[in-house]
Each structure stands twice: as structure tokens, then as C-alpha cells.
Design a protein around this motif. Structure first.
Motif, PDB file in Angstrom:
ATOM      1  N   HIS A  15       0.821  -1.205   0.000  1.00 43.88           N
ATOM      2  CA  HIS A  15       0.000   0.000   0.000  1.00 43.88           C
ATOM      3  C   HIS A  15       0.863   1.267   0.000  1.00 43.88           C
ATOM      4  O   HIS A  15       0.568   2.221  -0.720  1.00 43.88           O
ATOM      5  N   CYS A  16       1.921   1.281   0.797  1.00 43.47           N
ATOM      6  CA  CYS A  16       2.774   2.469   0.917  1.00 43.47           C
ATOM      7  C   CYS A  16       3.543   2.782  -0.357  1.00 43.47           C
ATOM      8  O   CYS A  16       4.050   3.894  -0.519  1.00 43.47           O
ATOM      9  N   GLN A  17       3.615   1.855  -1.269  1.00 40.59           N
ATOM     10  CA  GLN A  17       4.294   2.100  -2.539  1.00 40.59           C
ATOM     11  C   GLN A  17       3.491   3.030  -3.451  1.00 40.59           C
ATOM     12  O   GLN A  17       4.057   3.772  -4.261  1.00 40.59           O
ATOM     13  N   GLY A  18       2.164   3.000  -3.335  1.00 38.37           N
ATOM     14  CA  GLY A  18       1.298   3.762  -4.233  1.00 38.37           C
ATOM     15  C   GLY A  18       1.618   5.246  -4.320  1.00 38.37           C
ATOM     16  O   GLY A  18       1.779   5.785  -5.423  1.00 38.37           O
ATOM     17  N   PRO A  19       1.706   5.948  -3.183  1.00 35.60           N
ATOM     18  CA  PRO A  19       2.028   7.378  -3.268  1.00 35.60           C
ATOM     19  C   PRO A  19       3.393   7.653  -3.922  1.00 35.60           C
ATOM     20  O   PRO A  19       3.568   8.687  -4.573  1.00 35.60           O
ATOM     21  N   PHE A  20       4.334   6.731  -3.779  1.00 34.25           N
ATOM     22  CA  PHE A  20       5.624   6.904  -4.456  1.00 34.25           C
ATOM     23  C   PHE A  20       5.471   6.712  -5.960  1.00 34.25           C
ATOM     24  O   PHE A  20       6.104   7.416  -6.745  1.00 34.25           O
ATOM     25  N   HIS A  21       4.637   5.756  -6.364  1.00 34.11           N
ATOM     26  CA  HIS A  21       4.388   5.566  -7.796  1.00 34.11           C
ATOM     27  C   HIS A  21       3.818   6.838  -8.414  1.00 34.11           C
ATOM     28  O   HIS A  21       4.194   7.220  -9.524  1.00 34.11           O
ATOM     29  N   ILE A  22       2.911   7.493  -7.683  1.00 33.51           N
ATOM     30  CA  ILE A  22       2.328   8.741  -8.174  1.00 33.51           C
ATOM     31  C   ILE A  22       3.397   9.833  -8.227  1.00 33.51           C
ATOM     32  O   ILE A  22       3.575  10.493  -9.247  1.00 33.51           O
ATOM     33  N   MET A  23       4.116  10.012  -7.139  1.00 38.39           N
ATOM     34  CA  MET A  23       5.130  11.062  -7.041  1.00 38.39           C
ATOM     35  C   MET A  23       6.215  10.910  -8.114  1.00 38.39           C
ATOM     36  O   MET A  23       6.651  11.897  -8.714  1.00 38.39           O
ATOM     37  N   LEU A  24       6.644   9.678  -8.340  1.00 35.20           N
ATOM     38  CA  LEU A  24       7.737   9.404  -9.276  1.00 35.20           C
ATOM     39  C   LEU A  24       7.233   9.174 -10.701  1.00 35.20           C
ATOM     40  O   LEU A  24       7.995   8.746 -11.569  1.00 35.20           O
ATOM     41  N   GLU A  25       5.947   9.444 -10.918  1.00 30.89           N
ATOM     42  CA  GLU A  25       5.313   9.379 -12.240  1.00 30.89           C
ATOM     43  C   GLU A  25       5.383   7.982 -12.854  1.00 30.89           C
ATOM     44  O   GLU A  25       5.488   7.819 -14.060  1.00 30.89           O
ATOM     45  N   LYS A  26       5.255   6.960 -12.023  1.00 27.83           N
ATOM     46  CA  LYS A  26       5.243   5.578 -12.496  1.00 27.83           C
ATOM     47  C   LYS A  26       3.818   5.105 -12.766  1.00 27.83           C
ATOM     48  O   LYS A  26       3.602   4.205 -13.572  1.00 27.83           O
ATOM     49  N   ASN A  27       2.830   5.677 -12.054  1.00 32.77           N
ATOM     50  CA  ASN A  27       1.442   5.275 -12.203  1.00 32.77           C
ATOM     51  C   ASN A  27       0.568   6.372 -11.620  1.00 32.77           C
ATOM     52  O   ASN A  27       0.799   6.815 -10.496  1.00 32.77           O
ATOM     53  N   ASP A  28      -0.434   6.790 -12.370  1.00 31.32           N
ATOM     54  CA  ASP A  28      -1.362   7.784 -11.812  1.00 31.32           C
ATOM     55  C   ASP A  28      -2.680   7.144 -11.391  1.00 31.32           C
ATOM     56  O   ASP A  28      -3.588   7.815 -10.920  1.00 31.32           O
ATOM     57  N   TYR A  29      -2.790   5.823 -11.559  1.00 31.90           N
ATOM     58  CA  TYR A  29      -3.940   5.040 -11.126  1.00 31.90           C
ATOM     59  C   TYR A  29      -5.252   5.557 -11.699  1.00 31.90           C
ATOM     60  O   TYR A  29      -6.321   5.297 -11.144  1.00 31.90           O
ATOM     61  N   GLY A  30      -5.181   6.286 -12.802  1.00 34.05           N
ATOM     62  CA  GLY A  30      -6.393   6.798 -13.432  1.00 34.05           C
ATOM     63  C   GLY A  30      -7.091   7.887 -12.638  1.00 34.05           C
ATOM     64  O   GLY A  30      -8.254   8.194 -12.888  1.00 34.05           O
ATOM     65  N   MET A  31      -6.371   8.480 -11.683  1.00 31.85           N
ATOM     66  CA  MET A  31      -6.967   9.533 -10.863  1.00 31.85           C
ATOM     67  C   MET A  31      -7.249  10.768 -11.718  1.00 31.85           C
ATOM     68  O   MET A  31      -6.514  11.063 -12.652  1.00 31.85           O
ATOM     69  N   LYS A  32      -8.306  11.460 -11.355  1.00 35.45           N
ATOM     70  CA  LYS A  32      -8.698  12.692 -12.038  1.00 35.45           C
ATOM     71  C   LYS A  32      -8.632  13.861 -11.058  1.00 35.45           C
ATOM     72  O   LYS A  32      -8.774  13.670  -9.844  1.00 35.45           O
ATOM     73  N   PRO A  33      -8.435  15.074 -11.568  1.00 28.79           N
ATOM     74  CA  PRO A  33      -8.434  16.245 -10.681  1.00 28.79           C
ATOM     75  C   PRO A  33      -9.740  16.324  -9.895  1.00 28.79           C
ATOM     76  O   PRO A  33     -10.812  16.023 -10.419  1.00 28.79           O
ATOM     77  N   SER A  34      -9.619  16.699  -8.631  1.00 28.76           N
ATOM     78  CA  SER A  34     -10.789  16.769  -7.770  1.00 28.76           C
ATOM     79  C   SER A  34     -10.766  18.058  -6.958  1.00 28.76           C
ATOM     80  O   SER A  34      -9.910  18.223  -6.089  1.00 28.76           O
ATOM     81  N   TRP A  35     -11.692  18.956  -7.234  1.00 28.47           N
ATOM     82  CA  TRP A  35     -11.756  20.188  -6.454  1.00 28.47           C
ATOM     83  C   TRP A  35     -12.083  19.869  -4.999  1.00 28.47           C
ATOM     84  O   TRP A  35     -11.587  20.523  -4.091  1.00 28.47           O
ATOM     85  N   PHE A  36     -12.887  18.836  -4.782  1.00 29.88           N
ATOM     86  CA  PHE A  36     -13.239  18.444  -3.421  1.00 29.88           C
ATOM     87  C   PHE A  36     -12.003  18.026  -2.632  1.00 29.88           C
ATOM     88  O   PHE A  36     -11.798  18.446  -1.500  1.00 29.88           O
ATOM     89  N   ALA A  37     -11.155  17.203  -3.263  1.00 37.98           N
ATOM     90  CA  ALA A  37      -9.915  16.748  -2.615  1.00 37.98           C
ATOM     91  C   ALA A  37      -8.989  17.928  -2.352  1.00 37.98           C
ATOM     92  O   ALA A  37      -8.380  18.015  -1.280  1.00 37.98           O
ATOM     93  N   LYS A  38      -8.891  18.827  -3.317  1.00 32.28           N
ATOM     94  CA  LYS A  38      -8.010  19.988  -3.160  1.00 32.28           C
ATOM     95  C   LYS A  38      -8.469  20.890  -2.022  1.00 32.28           C
ATOM     96  O   LYS A  38      -7.667  21.394  -1.248  1.00 32.28           O
ATOM     97  N   VAL A  39      -9.763  21.083  -1.913  1.00 31.14           N
ATOM     98  CA  VAL A  39     -10.304  22.006  -0.917  1.00 31.14           C
ATOM     99  C   VAL A  39     -10.331  21.387   0.481  1.00 31.14           C
ATOM    100  O   VAL A  39      -9.972  22.035   1.458  1.00 31.14           O
ATOM    101  N   PHE A  40     -10.728  20.127   0.583  1.00 34.94           N
ATOM    102  CA  PHE A  40     -10.988  19.548   1.896  1.00 34.94           C
ATOM    103  C   PHE A  40      -9.885  18.642   2.450  1.00 34.94           C
ATOM    104  O   PHE A  40      -9.822  18.423   3.646  1.00 34.94           O
ATOM    105  N   PHE A  41      -9.013  18.091   1.588  1.00 29.75           N
ATOM    106  CA  PHE A  41      -8.052  17.119   2.085  1.00 29.75           C
ATOM    107  C   PHE A  41      -6.587  17.451   1.834  1.00 29.75           C
ATOM    108  O   PHE A  41      -5.722  16.941   2.534  1.00 29.75           O
ATOM    109  N   LYS A  42      -6.309  18.267   0.853  1.00 22.41           N
ATOM    110  CA  LYS A  42      -4.928  18.467   0.428  1.00 22.41           C
ATOM    111  C   LYS A  42      -4.005  18.868   1.579  1.00 22.41           C
ATOM    112  O   LYS A  42      -2.957  18.259   1.774  1.00 22.41           O
TER     113      LYS A  42
END
Length: 147
Positions: free
Chosen positions: A39-66
Motif C-alpha cells: 500500500h505504501c508504494q502507491g504514493p511513491f508511484h504517483i510522485m515518481l510518475e510511475k502510475n497515476d492510477y487513473g486519478m482525475k483532478p478533484s476540487w473536493f480533494a483539493k479544498v478539503f483534504f490536500k
């Protein structure tokens, strides 16, 4: 907030990773130690541009969780896990630990990188915020397993 990009925090995280073994039991949550290492590998995959997991921009995530990703306030236990980072099968601890160790060191090797690609859901992070977020996530899960 500590940053994985500082030599002291990197050394601390690597020491704590070494203290994990396949027999460690979680103090909370449903993951086994091998699943947590996967599980802990996932954020590194995103950070290092290895996998974006199909995530899309989210205003909700930016406003409430970032900001909670890199601020000093600890995450509460048993937070929900993103579906794509939720392990559904057992994972071999030693294999996943080796992969996580390599990703931690790869991220640390980029500690002087000034500009990072935006997170696919949360948007832009500074280099400091990326380092803080990675430290906070690892600290949360390593604490889950008593290290």
C-alpha cells in the motif's frame, strides 16, 4: 512536519523499515504487514510518475483534504483507503518491503528536484510538501505496526 527529503528523516524511516518483519501485527486497521508495505508504494508511484492510477483532478480533494496530507496534525486511525491502494489479497512481506525500500531511496535521490509534476487528484505540491506527505504517510503506517 518532517520531510522524507531531509537526511535525518530519511535515515529514521529506513531504520523503522528495517524494524518491520513479517510477524508484526497491526495495532489498528485490517492490513497485514505485507499489504501495508504494498500500500505504501502507491504514493511513491504517483510522485515518481510511475502510475497515476487513473486519478482525475478533484476540487473536493483539493479544498478539503490536500493540506491534511502534509500538515503537522497526525491522521486518525482507520481512515478510509482509496480503492486502488486497498490490498485485496495477501502480499509477500519481504518482496513488498524490498520494493518499498527501493522507492523510498529513489524518491530521496530526487530530494534536490525543484519542480515536480502535479498530483493527478490534488494538484500542485511544492517539493517540501511532497517530502512531508511521504514522511507523514510512512510514519502513519509504520506506527500502525509499532515501529
Amino acid at each position: 512536519m518532517k520531510s522524507l527529503f531531509s537526511p535525518q528523516a530519511h535515515s529514521e524511516i529506513m531504520s523503522r523499515l528495517e524494524q518491520l518483519d513479517q510477524n508484526k501485527q497491526a495495532s489498528w486497521g485490517k492490513m497485514k504487514v505485507g499489504q501495508m508495505a504494498w500500500h505504501c508504494q502507491g504514493p511513491f508511484h504517483i510522485m515518481l510518475e510511475k502510475n497515476d492510477y487513473g486519478m482525475k483532478p478533484s476540487w473536493f480533494a483539493k479544498v478539503f483534504f490536500k493540506k491534511s496530507l502534509y500538515n503537522d496534525k497526525p491522521w486518525r486511525k482507520n481512515l478510509p483507503t482509496a480503492k486502488f491502494l486497498k490490498p485485496i489479497e495477501d502480499k509477500d512481506f519481504n518482496t513488498e518491503k524490498s520494493k518499498l525500500e527501493a522507492l523510498i531511496n529513489e524518491a530521496y535521490s530526487h530530494r534536490d528536484k525543484a519542480e515536480w509534476k502535479s498530483h493527478p487528484a490534488f494538484g500542485y505540491f511544492t517539493a517540501d510538501q511532497w517530502g512531508q506527505m511521504q514522511y507523514k504517510h510512512l510514519d502513519h503506517h509504520f506506527s500502525q505496526f509499532g515501529v
